[in-house]
Design an enzyme around this catalytic site. Structure first.
Site, PDB file in Angstrom:
ATOM      1  CE  LYS A 217     -39.942  -0.845   8.595  1.00 54.21           C
ATOM      2  NZ  LYS A 217     -39.802  -2.245   8.308  1.00 54.21           N
TER       3      LYS A 217
ATOM      4  CG  ASP B 129     -37.082   1.414   7.593  1.00 52.38           C
ATOM      5  OD1 ASP B 129     -36.106   2.197   7.647  1.00 52.38           O
ATOM      6  OD2 ASP B 129     -37.124   0.368   8.243  1.00 52.38           O
TER       7      ASP B 129
END
Length: 173
Positions: free
Chosen positions: A11, A134
């Site tokens: 990401k 995350d």
């Protein structure tokens, strides 16, 4: 099912604003997270008991977040069978691309499939949040607005990003 393969997508933060600091030391943020095609691969195969994990990218198995994810999952499912995990690292370590978080998320998704645990995306994200801020994003992927310490997610529209490397053009006079 005896074996499953999961991709663990990296990401990037398309935007990042640090909005404060909590008493526990975590920074609060507003960020747009985006999954990218760079990924690690996990092959999970049933075995009788416990966890077997290869050392990947110089990270000893006992220090890998997958080991923490396994302990967490076994605290929720004490009768869970064993698993052999082969981790193929493609995401550079400590590059800010969420490689470890992506691996933990892929492990949770893979075990859910391998053992038919029946966990919903919401339940997977709840477990994932206990591993890192995350990791819940990495469960779902895509594009999301992240707030808080990164765990509060608002899924956004589908976004396509092209990374372009300009070519050098030489003009002679």
């Amino acid at each position: 099912m005896q074996k499953v393969t999961e991709s663990a997508f990296a990401k990037v933060n398309l935007t990042l604003a640090v909005t404060g600091r909590r008493p526990d030391g975590y920074h609060t943020i507003e960020s747009v997270f985006q999954s990218v095609s760079l990924c690690d691969r996990l092959v999970l195969e049933r075995q009788e008991t416990g966890l077997s994990l290869n050392e990947a990218a110089g990270i000893p198995a006992e220090e890998n977040i997958i080991t923490r994810a396994d302990k967490l999952l076994r605290s929720e499912f004490p009768a869970l069978g064993g698993v052999r995990v082969r981790l193929e690292k493609n995401i550079p370590a400590e590059a800010g691309l969420g490689g470890g978080s992506a691996d933990a998320a892929a492990y949770l998704r893979g075990m859910n499939r391998l053992y038919g645990l029946g966990m919903t995306g919401e339940r997977l994200c709840g477990l994932a949040e206990r591993l890192g801020a995350d990791v819940p994003f990495c469960i779902r992927g895509g594009t999301a607005l992240a707030t808080g310490i990164g765990q509060a997610l608002t899924l956004t529209i589908y976004l396509v990003v092209y990374l372009v490397r300009p070519i050098r053009v030489h003009i002679r006079r």
